[in-house]
Design a protein around this motif. Structure first.
Motif: not given
Length: 189
Positions: A3-24
């Motif tokens: 996983l990239p830095p500042n990413t967490l996962s519990d096996g179902v949900v992944v939290l990672s920083p917002l990025g440009w690909g999230d706009v749409e």
């Protein structure tokens, strides 16, 4: 794949920083509930791009607010957002969480999982002792998330702008991950 830095996962949900690909995806997922409880007004491509730009800058500066995407399907699909907002008072060691899940992903336990992951992230930083979630008393779903994530009701607050219920979680070290909630409609992977 790691996983990239500042990413967490519990096996179902992944939290990672917002990025440009999230706009749409964010624009497509926003609905009246998110606007009512979280955003304060409908987003436009320009306002969402400005929000993502600030989110990227804040991650580079380590705050004062860090915005995660709540993701499913091994992190490939944006299902909502969660923000960790650090108290600006020097030495306060407090942070607040605000979250929203897009309509097609609600009632599956994703918000509770995201709150637990964000709380784990804040605890593991070592600079936070208390995490708060402020909820409009009419937002029953968000109150349920706070309670299921282990936050306890502290008090009803009335200030110049609004009234809300405050839920808090005392951070203890070391942090043991909470068991994941059971999905209401089956696992979403």
């Amino acid at each position: 794949m790691p996983l990239p830095p500042n990413t967490l996962s519990d096996g179902v949900v992944v939290l990672s920083p917002l990025g440009w690909g999230d706009v749409e995806a964010h624009l497509a997922g926003e609905d009246a509930e998110l606007v009512r409880w979280l955003n304060g007004g409908p987003g436009t491509r320009a306002t969402v791009r400005a929000h993502v730009r600030r989110a990227i800058e804040r991650w580079a500066e380590d705050g004062p607010k860090l915005s995660f995407g709540i993701r499913v399907r091994s992190g490939s699909v944006l299902a909502g957002t969660i923000d960790a907002d650090f108290d600006p008072v020097p030495g306060s060691r407090r942070a607040g969480l605000a979250y929203g899940v897009y309509p097609g992903f609600r009632r599956q336990g994703l918000a509770t999982r995201a709150v637990r992951l964000a709380a784990r992230y804040l605890a593991e930083r070592g600079d936070i002792d208390m995490i708060a979630i402020d909820v409009d008393p009419a937002n029953v779903a968000s109150i349920g998330v706070a309670r299921r994530a282990g936050f306890r009701f502290v008090r009803h607050v009335v200030d110049d702008e609004q009234a809300f219920d405050r839920f808090e979680l005392l951070v203890r070290a070391p942090v043991a991950p909470a068991p994941p909630p059971r999905p209401r409609r089956g696992p979403f992977r």
